[in-house]
Design an enzyme around this catalytic site. Sequence first.
Site, PDB file in Angstrom:
ATOM      1  N   ASP A   6       0.911  -1.344   0.011  1.00  0.00           N
ATOM      2  CA  ASP A   6       0.046  -0.153   0.146  1.00  0.00           C
ATOM      3  C   ASP A   6       0.805   1.344   0.070  1.00  0.00           C
ATOM      4  OD1 ASP A   6      -2.880   1.349   0.984  1.00  0.00           O
ATOM      5  OD2 ASP A   6      -1.051   2.224   2.063  1.00  0.00           O
ATOM      6  N   TYR A  44       2.922   9.968  -0.544  1.00  0.00           N
ATOM      7  CA  TYR A  44       4.026   9.288   0.206  1.00  0.00           C
ATOM      8  C   TYR A  44       5.281   9.703  -0.585  1.00  0.00           C
ATOM      9  CZ  TYR A  44       0.443   6.563   2.492  1.00  0.00           C
ATOM     10  OH  TYR A  44      -0.476   6.090   3.099  1.00  0.00           O
TER      11      TYR A  44
END
Length: 279
Positions: free
Chosen positions: A44, A49
């Site tokens: 994930d 990010y």
Amino acid sequence: MDTYILSNGVRIPKVGFGTWKAAEGEQAENAVLCAISEGYRHIDTASFYKNEISIGKAIAKSGVPREELFVTTKLWNENRGYEQTLKAFDLSLANLGLAYLDLYLIHWPASAHQFANWKEINADTWRALEHLYKEGKVKAIGVSNFYVHHLEALLETAEIKPMVNQIEFHPGLTQAEVVAFCEQQSILIEAWSPIGRGNILDNEILLHMALKYGVTVPQLVLKWIVQKGHLPMPKSVTPERIRENIDINKIIISEEDVAVVDNLPYIGGSGLNPDQVDF
């Protein structure tokens, strides 16, 4: 690895590997390579990010056939809306070096706190995810951090129900109203920050219970989440922790102890409220 079956029949591994704060470059790449080597098949990430490229490299280097992996990424807030979502998806797919995604999520709902037309924004964004799903570019679609009123508004216009809602979920923060609604709608709950923050690791009740079962507190908590029918997404860049977090199959927590964990008071969490965040 054991799997859940999403509402559209797609299988999803019961434990995922979270990559929030795994830095782009060797750290993220090595963490994912380690996770895959230890048996994780569910990775994930999110565009926010900033590590999709490294994760894509790790997937390519792992030697595991693509069809054996379940890969998720998420749409960041600044890219909401139909056209922007489609562009953001294409960029994430290119960053990951993949031909398709297994799951694509709206990272945070647009809310009334920031937008008068929040319902329309979420509906337009979701329409783009439905398009990607119909085109076969992603096997499942869902949301993250959606409260009940966000979901209810979305379902007013959605052709396809979200298959997943990824929310903050851990001892002391179980979001009962959201969970009940999602279960009613056959929407799988994924748990981010499943081990919570430091206070949970020091909780006397959890420490005593972990000792009873001969496991660590993180292992206890992750199995508690799985036994409740949810999908934990632990994150780590430390090989020992990565290995430990997936080694939970042999643990069986009694119904009485599950209830004890269910009823723990608030111990600590991120403090993030989808109706109040400013990003």
